[in-house]
Design a protein around this motif. Sequence first.
Motif, PDB file in Angstrom:
ATOM      1  N   THR A  88     -42.324 -34.558  20.329  1.00  0.00           N
ATOM      2  CA  THR A  88     -43.340 -33.750  20.988  1.00  0.00           C
ATOM      3  C   THR A  88     -44.243 -33.078  19.954  1.00  0.00           C
ATOM      4  OG1 THR A  88     -41.966 -33.325  22.927  1.00  0.00           O
ATOM      5  CG2 THR A  88     -43.717 -31.729  22.451  1.00  0.00           C
ATOM      6  N   ALA A  89     -45.553 -33.313  20.096  1.00  0.00           N
ATOM      7  CA  ALA A  89     -46.520 -32.781  19.148  1.00  0.00           C
ATOM      8  C   ALA A  89     -47.915 -33.185  19.594  1.00  0.00           C
ATOM      9  CB  ALA A  89     -46.260 -33.312  17.737  1.00  0.00           C
ATOM     10  N   VAL A  90     -48.910 -32.623  18.915  1.00  0.00           N
ATOM     11  CA  VAL A  90     -50.279 -33.143  19.023  1.00  0.00           C
ATOM     12  C   VAL A  90     -50.403 -34.241  17.968  1.00  0.00           C
ATOM     13  CG1 VAL A  90     -52.725 -32.641  18.826  1.00  0.00           C
ATOM     14  CG2 VAL A  90     -51.172 -30.944  19.841  1.00  0.00           C
ATOM     15  N   TYR A  91     -50.838 -35.399  18.406  1.00  0.00           N
ATOM     16  CA  TYR A  91     -50.982 -36.545  17.512  1.00  0.00           C
ATOM     17  C   TYR A  91     -52.448 -36.720  17.134  1.00  0.00           C
ATOM     18  CZ  TYR A  91     -46.148 -37.932  18.079  1.00  0.00           C
ATOM     19  OH  TYR A  91     -44.775 -37.968  18.036  1.00  0.00           O
ATOM     20  N   TYR A  92     -52.673 -36.879  15.830  1.00  0.00           N
ATOM     21  CA  TYR A  92     -54.019 -37.009  15.291  1.00  0.00           C
ATOM     22  C   TYR A  92     -54.199 -38.363  14.617  1.00  0.00           C
ATOM     23  CZ  TYR A  92     -54.243 -31.927  15.782  1.00  0.00           C
ATOM     24  OH  TYR A  92     -54.239 -30.650  16.286  1.00  0.00           O
ATOM     25  N   CYS A  93     -55.343 -38.952  14.882  1.00  0.00           N
ATOM     26  CA  CYS A  93     -55.752 -40.154  14.191  1.00  0.00           C
ATOM     27  C   CYS A  93     -56.603 -39.745  13.000  1.00  0.00           C
ATOM     28  CB  CYS A  93     -56.556 -41.033  15.149  1.00  0.00           C
ATOM     29  SG  CYS A  93     -57.303 -42.473  14.413  1.00  0.00           S
ATOM     30  N   ALA A  94     -56.523 -40.516  11.900  1.00  0.00           N
ATOM     31  CA  ALA A  94     -57.300 -40.192  10.719  1.00  0.00           C
ATOM     32  C   ALA A  94     -57.767 -41.464  10.029  1.00  0.00           C
ATOM     33  CB  ALA A  94     -56.460 -39.351   9.750  1.00  0.00           C
ATOM     34  N   ALA A  95     -58.853 -41.334   9.258  1.00  0.00           N
ATOM     35  CA  ALA A  95     -59.389 -42.457   8.510  1.00  0.00           C
ATOM     36  C   ALA A  95     -59.706 -42.010   7.088  1.00  0.00           C
ATOM     37  CB  ALA A  95     -60.647 -43.003   9.177  1.00  0.00           C
ATOM     38  N   ALA A  96     -59.410 -42.898   6.146  1.00  0.00           N
ATOM     39  CA  ALA A  96     -59.646 -42.609   4.728  1.00  0.00           C
ATOM     40  C   ALA A  96     -60.490 -43.719   4.124  1.00  0.00           C
ATOM     41  CB  ALA A  96     -58.327 -42.493   3.986  1.00  0.00           C
ATOM     42  N   ASN A  97     -61.449 -43.335   3.318  1.00  0.00           N
ATOM     43  CA  ASN A  97     -62.350 -44.299   2.698  1.00  0.00           C
ATOM     44  C   ASN A  97     -61.684 -44.948   1.485  1.00  0.00           C
ATOM     45  OD1 ASN A  97     -64.497 -45.820   1.920  1.00  0.00           O
ATOM     46  ND2 ASN A  97     -65.807 -44.112   1.331  1.00  0.00           N
ATOM     47  N   VAL A  98     -60.546 -45.543   1.747  1.00  0.00           N
ATOM     48  CA  VAL A  98     -59.824 -46.316   0.744  1.00  0.00           C
ATOM     49  C   VAL A  98     -59.278 -47.543   1.446  1.00  0.00           C
ATOM     50  CG1 VAL A  98     -59.188 -44.304  -0.622  1.00  0.00           C
ATOM     51  CG2 VAL A  98     -57.658 -45.092   1.173  1.00  0.00           C
ATOM     52  N   GLY A  99     -58.936 -48.551   0.673  1.00  0.00           N
ATOM     53  CA  GLY A  99     -58.471 -49.779   1.306  1.00  0.00           C
ATOM     54  C   GLY A  99     -56.990 -49.813   1.577  1.00  0.00           C
ATOM     55  N   GLY A 100     -56.200 -49.135   0.733  1.00  0.00           N
ATOM     56  CA  GLY A 100     -54.754 -49.246   0.840  1.00  0.00           C
ATOM     57  C   GLY A 100     -54.139 -48.262   1.809  1.00  0.00           C
ATOM     58  N   VAL A 101     -52.828 -48.232   1.828  1.00  0.00           N
ATOM     59  CA  VAL A 101     -52.069 -47.333   2.695  1.00  0.00           C
ATOM     60  C   VAL A 101     -51.968 -45.957   2.033  1.00  0.00           C
ATOM     61  CG1 VAL A 101     -49.789 -46.888   3.666  1.00  0.00           C
ATOM     62  CG2 VAL A 101     -50.755 -49.192   3.740  1.00  0.00           C
ATOM     63  N   VAL A 102     -52.308 -44.910   2.759  1.00  0.00           N
ATOM     64  CA  VAL A 102     -52.197 -43.548   2.244  1.00  0.00           C
ATOM     65  C   VAL A 102     -51.437 -42.694   3.245  1.00  0.00           C
ATOM     66  CG1 VAL A 102     -54.178 -43.566   0.716  1.00  0.00           C
ATOM     67  CG2 VAL A 102     -54.524 -43.086   3.118  1.00  0.00           C
ATOM     68  N   THR A 103     -50.648 -41.757   2.719  1.00  0.00           N
ATOM     69  CA  THR A 103     -49.732 -41.022   3.593  1.00  0.00           C
ATOM     70  C   THR A 103     -49.905 -39.510   3.567  1.00  0.00           C
ATOM     71  OG1 THR A 103     -48.031 -40.888   1.883  1.00  0.00           O
ATOM     72  CG2 THR A 103     -47.996 -42.837   3.309  1.00  0.00           C
ATOM     73  N   THR A 104     -50.829 -38.989   2.781  1.00  0.00           N
ATOM     74  CA  THR A 104     -50.974 -37.540   2.676  1.00  0.00           C
ATOM     75  C   THR A 104     -52.180 -37.047   3.464  1.00  0.00           C
ATOM     76  OG1 THR A 104     -52.272 -37.759   0.670  1.00  0.00           O
ATOM     77  CG2 THR A 104     -49.901 -37.480   0.408  1.00  0.00           C
ATOM     78  N   VAL A 105     -52.059 -35.854   4.024  1.00  0.00           N
ATOM     79  CA  VAL A 105     -53.144 -35.262   4.793  1.00  0.00           C
ATOM     80  C   VAL A 105     -54.418 -35.174   3.968  1.00  0.00           C
ATOM     81  CG1 VAL A 105     -53.924 -33.134   5.915  1.00  0.00           C
ATOM     82  CG2 VAL A 105     -51.606 -33.970   6.323  1.00  0.00           C
ATOM     83  N   SER A 106     -54.289 -34.784   2.728  1.00  0.00           N
ATOM     84  CA  SER A 106     -55.464 -34.568   1.878  1.00  0.00           C
ATOM     85  C   SER A 106     -56.212 -35.850   1.554  1.00  0.00           C
ATOM     86  CB  SER A 106     -55.046 -33.870   0.580  1.00  0.00           C
ATOM     87  OG  SER A 106     -54.114 -34.668  -0.128  1.00  0.00           O
ATOM     88  N   SER A 107     -55.599 -36.990   1.770  1.00  0.00           N
ATOM     89  CA  SER A 107     -56.252 -38.276   1.470  1.00  0.00           C
ATOM     90  C   SER A 107     -57.249 -38.683   2.544  1.00  0.00           C
ATOM     91  CB  SER A 107     -55.203 -39.374   1.313  1.00  0.00           C
ATOM     92  OG  SER A 107     -54.353 -39.117   0.215  1.00  0.00           O
TER      93      SER A 107
END
Length: 124
Positions: A91-110
Motif C-alpha cells: 500500500t502506497a502512492v506509486y509514482y512513474c519516473a523518467a530519466a534522460n539516460v539509457g540504462g537502468v537507474v534505481t535512485t530517486v535523484s537520477s
Amino acid sequence: QVQLVESGGGLVQAGDSLRLSCAASGRAFSSYAGGWFRQAPGKEREFVAAIRWSGGSTYYADSVRGRFTISRDNAKYTVYLQMNSLKPEDTAVYYCAAANVGGVVTTVSSYAYWGQGTQVTVSS
C-alpha cells in the motif's frame, strides 16, 4: 520536456493483481530509462522497478522481485507495472519516473521527470 500520467491504481484485497500504466508525452521518452517508485505515509519514496530505454534490461527491489513486472511499449510511450500477489505492505502512492539516460537507474535523484502518483491500497 516529458510529462507523465499514471493510472490503474485502486483498492484491492491481498493476493489480487493490478496493472499500473504510465503514459508519457513526447517522443524523447522512448530513449529514456523508466522507473516506478512508491511512497507510503510517513516513509521516504522508495525504488520499486526500473527498465532500460529499450526494455531489454530490468531491475527490481527485493521486496517486489518475483511478484511485480515492469515493461514498456515505446510505440505507445507507455511504461507498465504489473503487480501480482499484492500484500498490505504494498500500500502506497506509486509514482512513474523518467530519466534522460539509457540504462537502468534505481535512485530517486537520477530521475528528472515524475508523474503525479496513483494510490494503491491493499486490504488484508
